[in-house]
Design a protein around this motif. Structure first.
Motif, mmCIF file in Angstrom:
data_model
loop_
_atom_site.group_PDB
_atom_site.id
_atom_site.type_symbol
_atom_site.label_atom_id
_atom_site.label_comp_id
_atom_site.label_asym_id
_atom_site.label_seq_id
_atom_site.Cartn_x
_atom_site.Cartn_y
_atom_site.Cartn_z
ATOM 1 N N ASN A 171 -4.353 -10.886 -0.543
ATOM 2 C CA ASN A 171 -3.164 -10.969 0.292
ATOM 3 C C ASN A 171 -2.378 -9.651 0.323
ATOM 4 O O ASN A 171 -1.149 -9.646 0.275
ATOM 5 C CB ASN A 171 -2.274 -12.110 -0.203
ATOM 6 N N LEU A 172 -3.085 -8.531 0.399
ATOM 7 C CA LEU A 172 -2.438 -7.217 0.351
ATOM 8 C C LEU A 172 -1.668 -6.866 1.617
ATOM 9 O O LEU A 172 -0.811 -5.990 1.587
ATOM 10 C CB LEU A 172 -3.478 -6.122 0.076
ATOM 11 N N GLN A 173 -1.970 -7.551 2.729
ATOM 12 C CA GLN A 173 -1.257 -7.239 3.949
ATOM 13 C C GLN A 173 0.132 -7.873 3.999
ATOM 14 O O GLN A 173 0.928 -7.558 4.858
ATOM 15 C CB GLN A 173 -2.075 -7.622 5.197
ATOM 16 N N ARG A 174 0.441 -8.731 3.070
ATOM 17 C CA ARG A 174 1.744 -9.399 3.023
ATOM 18 C C ARG A 174 2.579 -8.816 1.882
ATOM 19 O O ARG A 174 2.106 -8.144 1.012
ATOM 20 C CB ARG A 174 1.560 -10.888 2.781
ATOM 21 N N GLY A 175 3.852 -9.146 1.921
ATOM 22 C CA GLY A 175 4.731 -8.717 0.830
ATOM 23 C C GLY A 175 5.342 -7.351 1.079
ATOM 24 O O GLY A 175 4.890 -6.579 1.919
ATOM 25 N N THR A 176 6.408 -7.093 0.344
ATOM 26 C CA THR A 176 7.108 -5.819 0.495
ATOM 27 C C THR A 176 6.595 -4.812 -0.509
ATOM 28 O O THR A 176 6.331 -5.140 -1.652
ATOM 29 C CB THR A 176 8.611 -6.009 0.238
ATOM 30 N N VAL A 177 6.473 -3.579 -0.047
ATOM 31 C CA VAL A 177 6.049 -2.493 -0.924
ATOM 32 C C VAL A 177 6.954 -1.300 -0.687
ATOM 33 O O VAL A 177 7.669 -1.239 0.304
ATOM 34 C CB VAL A 177 4.575 -2.088 -0.676
ATOM 35 N N GLN A 178 6.912 -0.370 -1.590
ATOM 36 C CA GLN A 178 7.710 0.846 -1.444
ATOM 37 C C GLN A 178 6.865 1.908 -0.752
ATOM 38 O O GLN A 178 5.879 2.397 -1.292
ATOM 39 C CB GLN A 178 8.165 1.344 -2.819
ATOM 40 N N TRP A 179 7.271 2.259 0.465
ATOM 41 C CA TRP A 179 6.532 3.230 1.262
ATOM 42 C C TRP A 179 7.070 4.627 1.031
ATOM 43 O O TRP A 179 8.267 4.824 0.881
ATOM 44 C CB TRP A 179 6.645 2.897 2.753
#
Length: 198
Positions: A37-45
């Motif tokens: 499920n790497l396409q979902r969720g918030t990450v720090q860009w």
């Protein structure tokens, strides 16, 4: 006969894409991204220009081997320059030490963003996946993946800030700074007219 996308689909399944290209190798990175499920969720860009990602340096031949030709490679410099000089940014996030996720805006639709995953080692790019229509390839790569790999493996190490199209306007003179020209046809007419009067 090649397989076509069904109504409402945005991307072919691995099986359909590989069958229509006569490929038997499986796109394991796409499966990994979907399973975790790497396409979902918030990450720090982070902006890719500020990155110190230890990405492998590839030769032109290695790049051509990945892209199965030069078409996408020829597009890469102008595509990257659009981002470096434009309002949008190419951003990255490391999902793992050897897995890079990149967020890139579509060249054609300003509101559309794609996500690119690139798995790499010290000396090579092992697999890739992009969420665009052509991104689930095993043989060849889409323009997004090509531009990112080209930039990280070659262009950013070249020490240049201009990647694509030259700004030819620097070679042009501004018309307001040109000296006023005298129209020779007017002066000849005036001299003929004065000669007739005499």
């Amino acid at each position: 006969m090649p397989t076509f996308m069904k109504k409402g689909e945005k991307q072919m399944s691995d099986a359909d894409a590989n069958t229509s290209r006569m490929v038997t190798k499986i796109n394991t990175l796409k499966a990994y991204v979907e399973e975790n499920n790497l396409q979902r969720g918030t990450v720090q860009w982070k902006p890719i220009q500020d990155s110190d990602i230890p990405f492998p340096q590839l030769t032109d031949e290695q790049l051509r081997s990945l892209t199965c030709g030069v078409y996408q490679l020829k597009l890469s410099p102008s595509y990257i320059q659009e981002y470096m000089e434009g309002d949008s940014q190419i951003c990255f996030h490391k999902d793992a030490p050897d897995l890079l996720r990149i967020r890139i805006q579509s060249r054609h639709v300003s509101s559309k963003k794609y996500f690119v995953w690139i798995k790499y080692s010290e000396s090579d790019v092992n697999s890739w996946y992009c969420t665009c229509r052509a991104g689930a390839r095993v043989v060849g790569v889409c323009a997004h993946v090509t531009a990112i790999i080209w930039y990280l493996s070659s262009a950013r190490n070249a020490g240049t800030t201009s990647y694509g199209v030259k700004d030819w306007s620097t070679y042009l003179s501004d018309a307001k700074n040109l000296p006023e020209t005298i129209d020779s046809s007017e002066s000849e007419t005036e001299s003929i007219g004065s000669a007739i009067e005499e």
